[in-house]
Design an enzyme around this catalytic site. Structure first.
Site, PDB file in Angstrom:
ATOM      1  N   LYS A 157      44.158 -31.170 -31.188  1.00 21.99           N
ATOM      2  CA  LYS A 157      42.851 -30.596 -31.102  1.00 21.99           C
ATOM      3  C   LYS A 157      42.052 -30.358 -32.413  1.00 21.99           C
ATOM      4  O   LYS A 157      41.113 -30.739 -32.490  1.00 21.99           O
ATOM      5  CB  LYS A 157      43.156 -29.276 -30.447  1.00 21.99           C
ATOM      6  CG  LYS A 157      41.772 -28.554 -30.175  1.00 21.99           C
ATOM      7  CD  LYS A 157      41.933 -27.019 -30.498  1.00 21.99           C
ATOM      8  CE  LYS A 157      40.687 -26.431 -30.858  1.00 21.99           C
ATOM      9  NZ  LYS A 157      40.868 -24.876 -30.919  1.00 21.99           N
TER      10      LYS A 157
ATOM     11  N   LYS B  82      39.065 -24.767 -42.775  1.00 18.53           N
ATOM     12  CA  LYS B  82      40.332 -25.183 -41.907  1.00 18.53           C
ATOM     13  C   LYS B  82      40.526 -26.291 -41.392  1.00 18.53           C
ATOM     14  O   LYS B  82      41.599 -26.957 -41.514  1.00 18.53           O
ATOM     15  CB  LYS B  82      40.297 -24.205 -40.722  1.00 18.53           C
ATOM     16  CG  LYS B  82      41.350 -24.408 -39.624  1.00 18.53           C
ATOM     17  CD  LYS B  82      41.925 -23.360 -38.766  1.00 18.53           C
ATOM     18  CE  LYS B  82      43.143 -23.588 -37.837  1.00 18.53           C
ATOM     19  NZ  LYS B  82      43.058 -22.703 -36.620  1.00 18.53           N
TER      20      LYS B  82
ATOM     21  N   THR C  19      38.937 -21.687 -33.666  1.00 13.87           N
ATOM     22  CA  THR C  19      38.750 -22.888 -34.471  1.00 13.87           C
ATOM     23  C   THR C  19      38.001 -23.988 -33.608  1.00 13.87           C
ATOM     24  O   THR C  19      38.358 -24.239 -32.468  1.00 13.87           O
ATOM     25  CB  THR C  19      40.207 -23.405 -34.638  1.00 13.87           C
ATOM     26  OG1 THR C  19      40.901 -22.514 -35.476  1.00 13.87           O
ATOM     27  CG2 THR C  19      39.967 -24.782 -35.519  1.00 13.87           C
TER      28      THR C  19
END
Lengths: 301, 301, 301, 301
Positions: free
Chosen positions: D249, D174, D96
Site C-alpha cells: 500500500k 513517510k 498515510t
C-alpha cells in the site's frame, strides 16, 4: 444532419471536427484556446464560450481532451456540460483517460438522463486527418441501437468501431493494448541491439523473428532498428509517429489502473519507467517511441 | 547413406536420432546414460563407449546436449570427439548453448581440419518427434555447398533450415528470438490479467489486441490466459508445451551474451528474473511457460 | 624481508606495489605494459619479462588484474605463473573477478603445491595510495597461520583484513556488498529526486531518512544529491570517486554468479542494467556512480 | 485539558485514542464500525454518530484512516467534518495517504478557517500502543506556535515529532522513507540469498556488509535472513512486524506520486510490483515484509 457539439480542437480533435463538418454536420465548438475557436468560426462552425454553451446547443457531443482532470472539468466544472445537458443527449468522449474517470463522468451524465460513451482512438494524427481512426467504444455493449446512434458520427471520423463492452471498457482496451505495445517495442529494441552485437545482420534477424515465436507488430511492421523497414519513423530519424512522451502518458494510465486494481505488471511498470526517462530527455521526448532503440544502443548517444 | 555419429539421446536427441535411422542412416551413438545407449543398440544402432569412439567411426556427427559445459566436455574433454575426429568431418551441434562456447568449439574443430556448425532448434519435443523442427544454422553463411551437405541430415530431422550467417549466429538467432518471446509472453500475461480486472472479456480483449499494434505470437497463437485459445497448453492446465525452467535457461544464455557484450536489456533481464522465480517454484517449474499468467494473477496461487 | 612478485601495476596495483617497496620488500614486477615495468625498474624493482619469470623469482606473489580472463592468462597461459611456481608459494590475488575463476585458479595452484588466496579490495585508488584498503580474503578460513602469512604483506597495503572463509569467499563478499551498494545508491537517488519533486528540502529529507528505517550508507555518508553532504564526489560534479563503468563491471560479476547459481536478484539485475546504460553514456561512464541521481532527475540532462 | 475528537479507531487509532484518554483528555469518537464506538463509550468516551457530530463537539480532532478515499469522505462527504467544523479548529490527520489528497483536504479545511496538518506515523502497532510513535508533520513549517499546539496532543501519542515543512510534506517524508526501505529490504534479501548460494555464512556476510558501503537498516537491524539477528520477526517465522500488504500500500502511494510528478523510480516501481505479488499470495500477504527473503530463496516455497 444533426448539430454536433465538439469540445477539444487540438492536434487530434481539430481534424476530427473538420471531418464531421465535411460530412455535412453543423458544429458548435469550444476549446480552451480562443484563437482555435475563432479559426473554426471562420470555417463555418458556431463558436461557444463554454462547455455549458455547447451542452445547451447540441444533443450529440464529442469531447477530445488531453487528460482525466480536463475531462472532469469540461463535464463537471463551472460552466461545464452537466449544467446544461439536455435529456437524451449522447456524449462521445474520445479522450484517453483513466478508466475510473470515464466511469465517474458516465454516472454524472446518466443522472442528467443522458448517455456517455468512452470512445478512445488509435491511429494517430494521420488517422484523425484521413478519417481512418479506430474507435474502442465502451458503454454500448448489448445495446445495438445505441451503438448505431454512435456510429452515425464515429463512421465519419474513422473506419473501425470496436464495441468493447460496458462503460470504461474502451479505455481498458486502449490502455491494455498500448501497455503491451510498449513492452513489445522495448523488447524488440533490446533484441535487435543484442542481435547486432552478437554479429547478426539486422534484416536477417528481423526476418527470422518474424517467422518465429518472437514475432510482433513492433518487429514485423514497425521495427525500431533503423533501415530494417523503410518508410516508417524509425528509418527517418524517428520523426513523426507516436511520441515517447505520449507513450509515457498512456503507460501512466495503465499503472494507475494496475495499482488501483492490484494487478501486478512488472514489465509494464518497467516500461513505464523507461518511457518516463525518455519523456524527460530533450533528445527523445518528442521523437517516435521506437527511439528507445537509440536510447538503449550505445552508438549514437 | 552415410554413417552418422549421434551424441546426446535425451528428450530431443532421441527422437532426432530415430528419425535419421528411419531415413536409412546407420548410427553410432553415445550418451552419458548407458541404458539409453543399450536401448538404441537394441533398435539397431552401434553403441560407442565415448565421444572419441563416435569420432573414430563417423565423419558426420550430430550433438544434442543440455548446456555449454557438456558441449565443451564432449568435444574437448578426455575421450572427447577432438581426440579422434577425422579430417573433413562435419559436426552439427543442435545444443542451445552460449554463443561464445560455439565459437570456441568451432575453432578447435577447425584445427582438426573439420567443420563445426551450430544448429540449435525450435519446435520442441513434438517437433523432434515429427521431424518438423526448425534449424537455425551458423557457420554456413556464404558457403552453399556446406549448407547443402548439412541439409542432407537436417532435412530428415526437421522441415526448415535457416542459414543465419557465421559460426555462432544460429545460437544468436535462437537466443534473441527466445528472449523476445519471453518478454512478449510475460507482457501478454500482465495485459490479459489487467484487462480482466478492468472488466474486459478475455476473448474480446485478445481479439482487439490481435488486430491492433499490441499483437504478437503470444497473444494471437499461444495466449496464456486459459480458454482464450482452445487446445494449447494454457487451456490444458499448462501441461506439455515449453517448460518454464527451459525458458529460464534460454534467458540465462541471453543474459550471459548481453553482459559480455555490454548490451542493455532491461526487460530481457527482468524476464529472466521472473522465469528464474518460476523455475525454482515446484508448482511452476515444469509447467508450460505460459503459466506466468497464473503466477501473476491472484486467483489460483 | 621477503622478495615479492607483483603482477598488474595499474591504477590500483601500482600504488600497492610501491607500498610494499616502501615497507622494505624487494619486488620482481611484471605488467602487460612494458613502459610501466621500466618505470618500476627505475624505482628499484627487478623487471620480469613474463609471469613465469615472476614465479621463478619469488615465493610470495601479488596479482592485481582487471578481469577473469586476465587472471586465467597470467596464471595458466603461456609463460604463466603456473609454469614456474615453486612449491610452497603464496599467491595473493587482489583482482575482482568471477568467483568461479578464483576457485578454478586456486585448484591449479594447489596442484603446484602452492596456495592461492582471493583477496579483492575495497577503498579505491585513494585507499591503494594511502595503504588504507580493506582486503576480503578467501581461502584462509580456519587456517590462522596462513592468514598470518598473508597479513605480513596485506597489512602493508591496507588497514583491514577480513577473513571470509574458503577460496572464492573474498570475491563473494565483495560482489555481494557491491550489488547491495548499487541497489541502495540507485534507490537513494530515486528517493531524493522524488522527495524534491514532492516539495521536500533535500537536507531535511536526508536527515529524516537517516534517522529512520530507510537509512543506508548511500543516504547518510555518500548521498548522491548534490549539496546534501559537502566534500564528496556528488557535491563536486561527480568527479573522482567510484566510476559508473566500474560499478557496471562489479554488477556483471554479481549477475554471472546469480545466473550460474540460480539465485533470483530482480533489483540487482535491474541495477546492473541501469549502470550498463550509464557505462555506455559518454557523460556518465567515468563519473562517480552517484551520478545516477543526475541520470534519473530531469533537470540537467 | 481540551476535548479531542477522534475518528478512526482501528489497530492504530484505537491505541492512540486510548493514550489521549489516559493523559486526561475527554474524547468524542467516531468509527465506521458501531461496535468499536460502543466499546469506547464503555471506556468513558462520548459516542458520535458521524464525523459531523465530532466536528460540532471538539476543536481538536485526530483522524486515523486507511486510505485517501476514506479521508476525503470523512472530511468532505455527507455528514462530514467540513459541515460542522468550528472556526479555529485543528485537524491532525495521521492517515498515510496520497500527498495530493492531504493538500486537497487542507484547502477545504482552510476555507472553514481551520487548520489541517498531515501527520503520518512510523512505529507500527507497538509504537501506537506504547506511545512511542514518530510523527512526520506537514503544514507547520515556519509556524512554531502551530507546531506547539499540535505537540500538545502528539506528544501524548508518540515520542518524536518531525516538522517536515508545508502541508503534504509529512506524507512525502513517510512515502519517500518507506519506498527506500522497501528497496533496501528486497536488495538485502537478494544479497543474503546470493551470498548463501556463493558459500558464505549468513552472519559473516551480514557483518561484512554492516561495516562496508552496503550497510543499511535492513541489513544491520532488521536482516530478513532468519537467524542473522535474533528476536526480530524474520527470526520468528516472519510473524508480527510490518505486513507485506501494508508495504504494498505504501509503495502504491509512492508510485502514484512518482507518476503524477513524472519522477522516474525504476527500483521503487519494481519493488512495488514485488510486494504486489506478495500481497496477493496467501502465504505472504500478512507476514512481515522481510518475508521477501523467503519468496526469493528457493528453499522453502
Amino acid at each position: 444532419m444533426s448539430t454536433v457539439g465538439f469540445i477539444g480542437l487540438g492536434n487530434m480533435g481539430g481534424h476530427m471536427a473538420r471531418n464531421l463538418m465535411r460530412a455535412g454536420h453543423s458544429l458548435v465548438v469550444y476549446d480552451a484556446n480562443p484563437k482555435t475557436v475563432q479559426q473554426f468560426k471562420s470555417e463555418g462552425a458556431t463558436a461557444a464560450s463554454s462547455p455549458a454553451d455547447v451542452g445547451a446547443a447540441a444533443k450529440e457531443i464529442v469531447t477530445m481532451l488531453p487528460s482525466s482532470p480536463h475531462v472532469r472539468e469540461v463535464y463537471g466544472g463551472k460552466k461545464g456540460l452537466l449544467e446544461t445537458l439536455k435529456e437524451g443527449s449522447l456524449c462521445l468522449d474520445s479522450s484517453t483517460i483513466d478508466q475510473s474517470a470515464s466511469i465517474e463522468v458516465a454516472k454524472a451524465v446518466a443522472e442528467r438522463k443522458s448517455i456517455y460513451l468512452d470512445a478512445p482512438v488509435s491511429g494517430g494524427v494521420l488517422g484523425a486527418q484521413n478519417a481512418t481512426l479506430t474507435f474502442m467504444v465502451g458503454g454500448a455493449g448489448g445495446k445495438p441501437e445505441l451503438l448505431t446512434r454512435a456510429k452515425v458520427l464515429l463512421d465519419k471520423m474513422g473506419k473501425n468501431v470496436v464495441c468493447c463492452g460496458s462503460v470504461g471498457s474502451g479505455q481498458a482496451a486502449k490502455i491494455c493494448n498500448n501497455m503491451l505495445l510498449a513492452i513489445e517495442m522495448i523488447g524488440t529494441a533490446e533484441t535487435m541491439n543484442l542481435g547486432l552485437k552478437m554479429g547478426l545482420d539486422p534484416k536477417k534477424l528481423a526476418s527470422i523473428i518474424n517467422t518465429s515465436s518472437g514475432r510482433c507488430w513492433s518487429s514485423d511492421t514497425y521495427n525500431p532498428c533503423p533501415g530494417v523497414i523503410e518508410g516508417i519513423p524509425p528509418s527517418k530519424g524517428y520523426e513523426g509517429g507516436f511520441g515517447s512522451a505520449l507513450m509515457a502518458k498512456d503507460l501512466s494510465l495503465a499503472q494507475n489502473a494496475a495499482t488501483t486494481l492490484g494487478a501486478p505488471t512488472p514489465l509494464g511498470s518497467l516500461s513505464h519507467q523507461i518511457y518516463r526517462l525518455l519523456a524527460q530527455h530533450p533528445d527523445f521526448q518528442s521523437k517516435d517511441f521506437g527511439v528507445v532503440f537509440k536510447f538503449l544502443s550505445d552508438s549514437k548517444q
